[in-house]
Design an enzyme around this catalytic site. Structure first.
Site: not given
Ligand SMILES: NC(=O)c1ccc[n+]([C@@H]2O[C@H](COP(=O)([O-])OP(=O)(O)OC[C@H]3O[C@@H](n4cnc5c(N)ncnc54)[C@H](O)[C@@H]3O)[C@@H](O)[C@H]2O)c1
Length: 260
Positions: A36, A59, A154, A167, A171, A200, A202
């Site tokens: 991360d 990254d 997603s 997006y 996905k 979710f 998050t």
């Molecule tokens: N939360 C939802 O409702 C939801 C729904 C569908 C899909 N998703 C997908 O889930 C995945 C994670 O999302 P989340 O909800 O856990 O978000 P989150 O913000 O809780 O976590 C994302 C993490 O990615 C890290 N990150 C950001 N830029 C980065 C980089 N350049 N390199 C490495 N890490 C990096 C952030 O520091 C963070 O810890 C994403 O692909 C998102 O599209 C989320």
């Protein structure tokens, strides 16, 4: 897939889904690389686990950085599970989701579309291919399996909302590549799966609103139960996919029946 004495890699491992998944995989015996950009959360999680899991500043936009994370995992034990669940930075100059043509009649910049695809699809494939290459060098288990890779799609990959062209394309790309990647990796005894989460609670929402505001807005849109998902519900499914060798080549919707 038994994770005893094995390593695992979770991109976005300091995030909502990622952190919950790191905990579940560590419970299964893996030393996990928390890959991360957020060092504070990642290092705190590694310390909390205290099982040899490590934070590796990664990254996702940089192939060399991904390689460093993969090689760190290999150094902890055979890499048997990779969960690709990172977020990414907004496109430079972007102010949020943007329609293909906005109300002022101006089209979405191709660079903004491409940036989103880069974060959520190209980088996911980069992790998938690098993790698979490392897994290919593993001794197979008695089950003849070497590893498993889980990507994150997603529900927007099926039903994107206005302003989500990049997006939902990314996905949808995850959903589309999953069977192909599973077929490519089958001769190596490596499975490929994807999870398509609904809504979710998050960290992704934390910068925009309080948890209560998020639940009040998004919860009623879910069919049953009428609430946002808990990141641990994603992690439970990810851990099950790791364990269950008969899950391969498909995307599982995890959305409590939500449809737009
Ligand atoms: N939360 C939802 O409702 C939801 C729904 C569908 C899909 N998703 C997908 O889930 C995945 C994670 O999302 P989340 O909800 O856990 O978000 P989150 O913000 O809780 O976590 C994302 C993490 O990615 C890290 N990150 C950001 N830029 C980065 C980089 N350049 N390199 C490495 N890490 C990096 C952030 O520091 C963070 O810890 C994403 O692909 C998102 O599209 C989320």
């Amino acid at each position: 897939m038994d994770l005893t004495n094995a390593s695992a890699l979770v991109t976005g491992g300091a995030g909502g889904f990622g952190g919950a998944t790191v905990r579940r995989l560590a419970q299964r015996g893996a030393k996990v690389v928390i890959a991360d950009v957020h060092a504070d959360r990642g290092e705190a999680l590694a310390k909390e686990l205290g099982n040899g899991s490590v934070f590796v500043h990664t990254d996702i936009m940089d192939e060399a950085s991904i390689e460093n994370a993969v090689q760190t995992a290999v150094g902890l034990g055979p890499l048997r599970a990779a969960v690709v669940v990172h977020g990414g930075p907004p496109a430079p100059g972007a102010t949020g989701p943007a329609r293909t043509v906005n109300r002022e009649g101006k089209r979405l910049a191709l660079s903004q579309f491409a940036h989103t695809v880069n974060i959520y699809l190209n980088s996911a494939f980069a992790v998938t291919s690098q993790a698979a290459e490392a897994m290919a060098a593993n001794e197979p288990l008695a089950s003849n399996q070497r590893g498993v890779i889980i990507n994150t799609a997603s529900i927007a990959g099926y039903e994107g909302q206005p302003g989500q062209a990049g997006y939902s394309a990314a996905k949808g790309g995850i959903i589309g590549m999953t069977l192909t990647v599973a077929r490519d990796l089958a001769p190596l005894g490596i499975r490929a799966m994807a999870i398509a989460p609904g809504t979710f609670l998050t960290l992704a929402y934390a910068s925009r609103m309080t948890d209560e505001q998020a639940q009040a807005h998004w919860g009623p849109m879910v069919l049953n139960p009428k609430r946002m998902g808990d990141p641990d519900e994603y992690a439970i499914l990810a851990a099950h996919i790791v364990e269950n060798d008969f899950l391969n080549g498909t995307t599982i919707r995890l959305d409590a029946g939500q449809r737009f």
